[in-house]
Structures are given as C-alpha cells and as structure tokens.
Design an enzyme around this catalytic site. Structure first.
Site, PDB file in Angstrom:
ATOM      1  N   ASP A  12      61.015   1.139  54.567  1.00 43.84           N
ATOM      2  CA  ASP A  12      60.077   2.200  54.863  1.00 43.84           C
ATOM      3  C   ASP A  12      58.938   2.064  53.839  1.00 43.84           C
ATOM      4  OD1 ASP A  12      59.100   4.822  55.841  1.00 43.84           O
ATOM      5  OD2 ASP A  12      59.737   5.495  53.857  1.00 43.84           O
ATOM      6  N   ASP A  14      56.089   4.851  52.984  1.00 41.37           N
ATOM      7  CA  ASP A  14      55.677   6.046  52.253  1.00 41.37           C
ATOM      8  C   ASP A  14      56.856   6.755  51.606  1.00 41.37           C
ATOM      9  OD1 ASP A  14      52.846   5.929  53.149  1.00 41.37           O
ATOM     10  OD2 ASP A  14      53.779   6.181  55.114  1.00 41.37           O
ATOM     11  N   ASP A 171      63.644   6.617  52.226  1.00 39.98           N
ATOM     12  CA  ASP A 171      63.624   7.783  51.347  1.00 39.98           C
ATOM     13  C   ASP A 171      63.860   9.096  52.079  1.00 39.98           C
ATOM     14  OD1 ASP A 171      60.663   9.497  51.370  1.00 39.98           O
ATOM     15  OD2 ASP A 171      60.834   7.647  52.522  1.00 39.98           O
TER      16      ASP A 171
END
Length: 231
Positions: A12, A14, A171
């Site tokens: 991922d 961001d 995240d």
C-alpha cells in the site's frame, strides 16, 4: 533466485510507504471548506484512511449534502493533493530500507493504492521510491476499491505472481481485509494505533500494533525469509 523464492511483495502507499495522510487531510479540508463545510477535523478524516478518494467523496456528498458533482470534487481534491504530494511527502525511513533490501534481493514488488495514478506517480517520484517500485495499480483502474481485493489481484497479475505467493504490506483495516480476500499474506502496520484491534487486522499474518514506531526493515525481511522457508 531470491532467498525468498517466488514471493512477491505488494505495498500500500499512503500511510504505509509514505506519511501522506496529512496531505490528504489538508486537501480534503480545503475542498470541503470551499463548499461550505468548515468544521472538518483530523478525527473526521481518520474514518477515510485506507479507502479510495472516489469512495470518500461519495460519503462526503451524502454526509454534507454537497451539490457539486463527483467529478468536480475529485478533480479539486486531486489537484490540491498533488500540489502537496510533490513538495512535502516523506517516505518512512524503515520502509525505504525494506524496499532497498527487497530490491537488492531481486524480489518483485508493486504498489497497490487507493490514490489516483497521478498521485501514485508524484509520490513515488518525489520520494525516490520509483527507483525500485515501477509496477503500480490505482483503485481508479479496477472495478472496486479496498476492502475488495481488486487492486491486489491486479498487482499480482501485473507481476505475473500467484496471489498465494504475494505478501501485502498495509496500514489500514480495509487494506488488510482486501489482502485476506485476495488470498494473500499480510504484514499489518496500523497507521492509527487505536485501530490496531480492528477485526480486519486479525487476519494479518504479522501484526505490528505499534505501527511505524515498531516496524523495522530487518524484522520484516527476516519474517519473510522464515515464511519462504516454511512454505
């Protein structure tokens, strides 16, 4: 062949590779303020961590009764975000080291993100991560964003990798759910510590509840080595 065998790693972007959420918040705050919503807070933004810009805007339109079109809002938010992304995005140091370790070992890597293709390109170029991360997939390019598995499955396809041999680094809870739905292993590094006990993270193969403060490149790499050897 890499010591990790045929394992591929999908990141991922961001909140995982880079600390871009403050930029997304600021871009969103400015867009909403321009349409009369002046009380948008960081706490309001946190609920959108891990989902695509288009899905965020869909919620905004309903929640704030915005009259502007989705296309207009998307273009405005993306323009503001890109201005910030090109000048003020930083890569997490240990994540950058992890990418370097994997690149040195010849591990295939990709980025699968809810951001637009232009935003992904700007962030990777601005941080120098594009030197090693050349395969990218945006949620704009697939039918469904996270928590659906589409972006991860498309990343695996572009890497010519079997989903079961892919490890996702994420995240956010929707991303962890997407990795599980894709049949991939997941290293979860929660951006928001208070969400570390979210049920979606229960499916992670390696959960670091302390987030970036707990993550180290060597720990993650050694875990991948053990995972490869156990396969």
């Amino acid at each position: 062949m890499s010591i990790l065998g045929d394992i591929s790693v999908i990141f991922d972007l961001d909140g995982t590779l880079v600390d871009s959420e403050p930029n997304y918040y600021e871009a969103g705050r400015q867009v909403l303020a321009a349409h009369g919503v002046t009380d948008y807070t960081w706490s309001d933004h946190e609920r959108f961590v891990g989902i695509s810009t288009l899905e965020t805007i869909a919620v905004w339109k309903d929640q704030y009764r915005l009259r502007a079109s989705t296309d207009e809002l998307f273009a405005a938010k993306n323009r503001l975000y890109l201005e910030l992304a090109r000048t003020s995005t930083r890569a997490y140091p240990e994540m950058a080291k992890f990418v370097e370790l994997l690149a040195t070992d010849g591990v295939p890597m990709a980025v699968a993100s809810g951001s637009s293709p232009e935003a992904i390109e700007a962030v990777l170029a601005g941080t120098g991560l594009d030197a090693h991360l050349r395969t990218t997939v945006s949620a704009d390019e697939v039918a469904r964003g996270k928590p659906a598995p589409d972006v991860f499955l498309e990343a695996a396809r572009r890497l010519d990798a079997a989903p079961a041999r892919c490890v996702v680094v994420e995240d956010a809870a929707p991303g962890a759910a997407a990795a599980h739905a894709a049949g991939m292993r997941c290293v979860a590094v929660p951006y928001i510590a208070a969400q570390a006990d979210a049920p979606e993270f229960d499916t992670a193969d390696l959960l670091l509840p302390g987030g970036q403060a707990e993550f180290t490149a060597r720990t993650a790499y050694d875990w991948l080595v053990r995972t490869a050897q156990a396969a």
